[in-house]
Design an enzyme around this catalytic site. Structure first.
Site, mmCIF file in Angstrom:
data_model
loop_
_atom_site.group_PDB
_atom_site.id
_atom_site.type_symbol
_atom_site.label_atom_id
_atom_site.label_comp_id
_atom_site.label_asym_id
_atom_site.label_seq_id
_atom_site.Cartn_x
_atom_site.Cartn_y
_atom_site.Cartn_z
ATOM 1 N N CYS A 128 0.813 -1.216 0.000
ATOM 2 C CA CYS A 128 0.000 0.000 0.000
ATOM 3 C C CYS A 128 0.848 1.269 0.000
ATOM 4 O O CYS A 128 0.313 2.372 -0.158
ATOM 5 C CB CYS A 128 -0.949 -0.005 1.191
ATOM 6 N N ASP A 186 -14.091 3.283 2.950
ATOM 7 C CA ASP A 186 -13.332 2.110 2.532
ATOM 8 C C ASP A 186 -13.927 1.376 1.338
ATOM 9 O O ASP A 186 -13.203 0.684 0.617
ATOM 10 C CB ASP A 186 -13.200 1.143 3.714
#
Length: 329
Positions: free
Chosen positions: A13, A50
């Site tokens: 990430c 999210d």
């Protein structure tokens, strides 16, 4: 041994587009609403939550997300496990259960054997099976850097969604996994050293934490990934109109993470995260190495929950809004 991490500029990430750049790119973004949609869009892009959520009839909503990234570790099977757990986490962070996933694979077919890609896919399939999530096909393309992830569809009760804009002053803040995976992955990429403690954290599903949060009546949560604990907490506090206060000493760290920061293994993404939140942050007196860790770009991190749940560490609280969105002490 094949060093998968050497085939990519970034890792995990930490290779996300920086938060500041992403927000600038999406500023004023709009789109034509669909004609005669089958359901109402409950969660879209407004607060950078999210996953997207669309209501259906009755007490069912569809939760939809996608996540993929370059190798975060050299072992292809572990990379597949980590990437799948990371993608599933977005569904858990919304209070949903994953239903079906589609593989997303970019592979340099002239540079890496297909046998290695098969191991990546096997790792992803194992984690999906543990989550009770069907993994059915997907899409693959040739590319210069290997990338893998999963597009996941889940289901949730629309009356029990956990959103990042539902925080309220007076609620405690709990974190379900230790942080520091970005730093340790950066050290792994640079030196080849293995950190099984980081792999264990990254491959752990957030299923139990999500279920515990729902059972406790939690309505505000997010997961901690590429924008770091401070970045995701800033987004949560901003969306909820509150100030978040963090006790830095209470935040759990993966073994070896702080020593790795002090040794200089800091991902560029972690520094960019800290620069992004700095204008909204009051962290007077907090050591720089600890601030770097609080902003560290996580891969497949834990849930950050506005509430208390079994097994999670209380790291702070939400307060009425002040001059700073996040305060670290």
């Amino acid at each position: 041994m094949l060093r998968l991490t050497q085939y990519a500029q970034g890792g995990g990430c930490a290779c996300k587009i920086p938060a500041a750049d992403l927000e600038a790119m999406l500023a004023g973004f709009g789109h034509t609403p669909p004609k005669n949609p089958l359901g109402e869009l409950l969660v879209g892009t407004e607060t950078g939550d999210d996953a997207a959520v669309v209501s259906l009839q009755g007490d069912t909503a569809i939760v939809s997300t996608a996540d993929f990234f370059t190798p975060v570790v050299d072992d292809p099977y572990d990379w597949g496990r980590i990437a799948a757990a990371n993608a599933l986490s977005d569904v858990y962070a919304m209070g949903g259960r994953p239903l079906v996933g589609l593989n997303l694979l970019v592979w340099p077919r002239e540079g890496l054997p297909y046998e290695v890609a098969a191991r990546v896919l096997e790792g992803g399939a194992e984690v999906a099976a543990l989550a009770g999530c069907h993994l059915a096909g997907g899409h693959s393309v040739n590319g210069e850097e290997p990338m893998y992830g999963v597009a996941v569809t889940g289901v949730a009760d629309p009356a029990k969604l956990m959103r990042n804009d539902a925080g309220r002053a007076g609620l405690p803040l709990s974190l379900t996994k230790p942080i520091g995976s970005g730093v340790l992955n950066n050290r792994h990429k640079a030196t080849g050293e293995s950190f099984p403690q980081a792999v264990e954290v990254m491959t752990a599903l957030n299923a139990d934490a999500s279920a515990a949060a729902l059972a406790a009546g939690v309505r505000c949560a997010t997961d901690v990934t590429g924008f770091g604990l401070l970045g995701h907490l800033y987004k949560l506090a901003r969306a909820s109109g509150v100030t978040a206060v963090v006790d830095a000493a209470a935040v759990p760290l993966i073994e070896g993470a702080r020593a790795s920061v002090q040794a200089g293994y800091v991902p560029g993404g972690s520094r960019r995260n800290l620069d992004w939140v700095a204008p909204f942050l009051d962290a007077e007196g907090v050591p720089e190495d600890l601030l770097i860790l609080l902003a560290d770009a996580q891969t497949s991190g834990g849930l950050l929950v506005a509430g208390e749940i079994p097994g999670a560490t209380v790291i702070g609280e939400l307060r009425p809004p002040t001059d700073h969105t996040v305060i670290v002490r």
